[in-house]
Design a protein around this motif. Structure first.
Motif, PDB file in Angstrom:
ATOM      1  N   ALA A 180       2.272   1.732  -3.496  1.00 15.24           N
ATOM      2  CA  ALA A 180       1.299   2.114  -4.539  1.00 15.24           C
ATOM      3  C   ALA A 180       0.985   3.824  -4.104  1.00 15.24           C
ATOM      4  N   ILE A 181       0.967   4.224  -2.971  1.00 16.59           N
ATOM      5  CA  ILE A 181       0.630   5.643  -2.621  1.00 16.59           C
ATOM      6  C   ILE A 181       1.853   6.206  -3.072  1.00 16.59           C
ATOM      7  N   ALA A 188      -3.123   6.396 -12.519  1.00 18.24           N
ATOM      8  CA  ALA A 188      -2.680   6.411 -11.151  1.00 18.24           C
ATOM      9  C   ALA A 188      -3.842   6.862 -10.187  1.00 18.24           C
ATOM     10  N   ILE A 189      -4.713   8.073 -10.604  1.00 16.45           N
ATOM     11  CA  ILE A 189      -5.495   8.229  -9.789  1.00 16.45           C
ATOM     12  C   ILE A 189      -6.467   7.160  -9.411  1.00 16.45           C
ATOM     13  N   SER A 238      -6.883   1.266  -4.192  1.00 16.37           N
ATOM     14  CA  SER A 238      -6.077   0.791  -2.888  1.00 16.37           C
ATOM     15  C   SER A 238      -6.547   1.335  -1.696  1.00 16.37           C
ATOM     16  N   THR A 239      -7.037   2.615  -1.668  1.00 16.84           N
ATOM     17  CA  THR A 239      -7.408   3.263  -0.476  1.00 16.84           C
ATOM     18  C   THR A 239      -8.893   2.931  -0.211  1.00 16.84           C
ATOM     19  N   PRO A 279      -2.127  -1.488  -8.462  1.00 18.23           N
ATOM     20  CA  PRO A 279      -1.740  -0.071  -8.054  1.00 18.23           C
ATOM     21  C   PRO A 279      -0.229  -0.226  -7.510  1.00 18.23           C
ATOM     22  N   ASN A 294       2.442   6.185  -7.100  1.00 16.31           N
ATOM     23  CA  ASN A 294       1.401   7.016  -8.101  1.00 16.31           C
ATOM     24  C   ASN A 294       1.404   8.370  -8.023  1.00 16.31           C
ATOM     25  N   PHE A 295       1.632   8.767  -6.679  1.00 14.96           N
ATOM     26  CA  PHE A 295       1.914  10.359  -6.473  1.00 14.96           C
ATOM     27  C   PHE A 295       3.019  10.847  -7.106  1.00 14.96           C
ATOM     28  N   ASP A 342      -5.901   3.845  -9.349  1.00 16.75           N
ATOM     29  CA  ASP A 342      -5.165   2.963  -8.533  1.00 16.75           C
ATOM     30  C   ASP A 342      -5.044   3.699  -7.032  1.00 16.75           C
ATOM     31  N   LEU A 343      -4.908   4.946  -6.968  1.00 20.54           N
ATOM     32  CA  LEU A 343      -4.768   5.352  -5.324  1.00 20.54           C
ATOM     33  C   LEU A 343      -6.136   5.222  -5.000  1.00 20.54           C
ATOM     34  N   TYR A 355       0.773  -1.290  -0.105  1.00 24.36           N
ATOM     35  CA  TYR A 355       0.036  -0.071   0.017  1.00 24.36           C
ATOM     36  C   TYR A 355       0.979   1.236  -0.040  1.00 24.36           C
TER      37      TYR A 355
END
Length: 332
Positions: free
Chosen positions: A58-59, A87-88, A94-95, A305, A62-63, A90-91, A55
């Motif tokens: 991924a964060i 990317a958005i 996962s979140t 992600p 993608n950021f 995937d964020l 996680y």
């Protein structure tokens, strides 16, 4: 007598039975109880380590993609706009699941509000649908760039990219909208215990004590329309792309051209392969252990992600160069 859930004997898996939970008749329970990974409760803390690591990757990954594309004007082109959309998505994917999953693992926080559960269900399905649509858009971008490069800039203009993004978002939002409404109208008079880490659609509707054939048929229809058609369009695009590549005169030209779509192919595999395994486990894995179903469902939402920014960071030279420049500049 041990109660059964989803066709499995779970009396030895659950830390409490239905008599300990809301076993009285109710149409819509106020809360559901998420068990985490049934049968592996003792290992929740250890399982949380790779989950949390994926996680975080991924964060951050993608950021970083969003930051680099926004910062570099040379990356303001269709391929990287679609990458930002990915990317958005995937964020959000996962979140929508990991914070609650980790709270189960770390704090034994198993309750989730009924409406929050349906909201989570909606976000998971809608953004998964959007991600599939974005992969189709990226395949179309690679098709035009390789098979008709002279028209790429005039075909995929900024307004066209925006329209494609809007269609992808609306398709995901509208097609998935019936899922929570169909689930809400079902009576849940058996139990409110979900043997999962999040409100996965099949796991939720199978708790209902009514006919769920409408939900099942709609699910199959959407899967065919979304996954089936998207995979077909991607396959058609890459059939034409491969024909164009193999018609090039030299081996170096073929390798260089194929390299421009290598990242996208890896992202496609990272998304559809876990989805395929998860779908097969749900539909045909009646004899597969329940914890394997849950782990596969989590991998489907965790692996893409995490891998997508790594794949593009390693294979896309422009992003790799900008990332190196960023760290080199900070180090001087």
């Amino acid at each position: 007598m041990q109660e059964t859930l989803l066709g499995l004997s779970v009396g030895h898996l659950l830390p409490f039975t239905m008599s300990d939970s809301n076993s009285t008749d109710f149409t819509n329970p106020s809360t559901f109880i998420l068990l985490g990974i049934p049968g592996l409760e003792a290992a929740h803390i250890w399982i949380s380590i790779p989950f949390c690591t994926m996680y975080i990757i991924a964060i951050l990954g993608n950021f970083t993609i969003l930051f680099i594309v926004k910062r570099e004007p040379s990356l303001h082109e269709p391929m990287y706009y679609f990458l930002c959309m990915l990317a958005i998505t995937d964020l959000v994917l996962s979140t929508s699941t990991l914070p609650k999953t980790l709270s189960i693992f770390w704090f034994n926080s198993r309750e989730i509000n009924f409406s929050a559960c349906l909201t989570q269900l909606y976000f998971i399905l809608s953004f998964s649908t959007m991600e599939s649509g974005i992969l189709v858009a990226m395949a179309f971008d690679r098709y035009v760039a390789i098979c008709d490069p002279l028209r790429h800039s005039t075909t995929l203009t900024n307004p066209m990219v925006a329209n494609i993004g809007l269609v992808v978002v609306l398709r995901g939002a509208i097609l998935v909208l019936p899922y929570p409404f169909l689930a809400r109208r079902l009576p849940y008079c058996r139990t409110n215990i979900i043997p999962h880490t999040y409100c996965e659609h099949i796991a939720v509707v199978k708790l209902a004590c009514a006919d769920i054939s409408i939900s099942s048929y709609y699910t199959l229809s959407v899967e065919f329309l979304v996954i089936g058609m998207d995979v077909l369009f991607i396959a058609m695009s890459y059939t034409q792309i491969l024909r164009a590549i193999f018609s090039l005169p030299t081996k170096d030209a073929r390798l260089k051209t194929f390299g421009t779509c290598g990242s996208h192919l890896c992202v496609i595999l990272a998304f559809y392969i876990p989805h395929l395994f998860s779908a097969l486990a749900q539909r045909f894995g009646q004899n597969v252990a329940l914890h394997f179903h849950v782990l596969m469902a989590n991998m489907y939402l965790l692996v893409p992600p995490m891998l997508n920014p790594i794949i593009y960071g390693v294979r896309a030279q422009q992003i790799r160069d900008r990332l190196l420049q960023l760290f080199t500049h900070k180090g001087t």
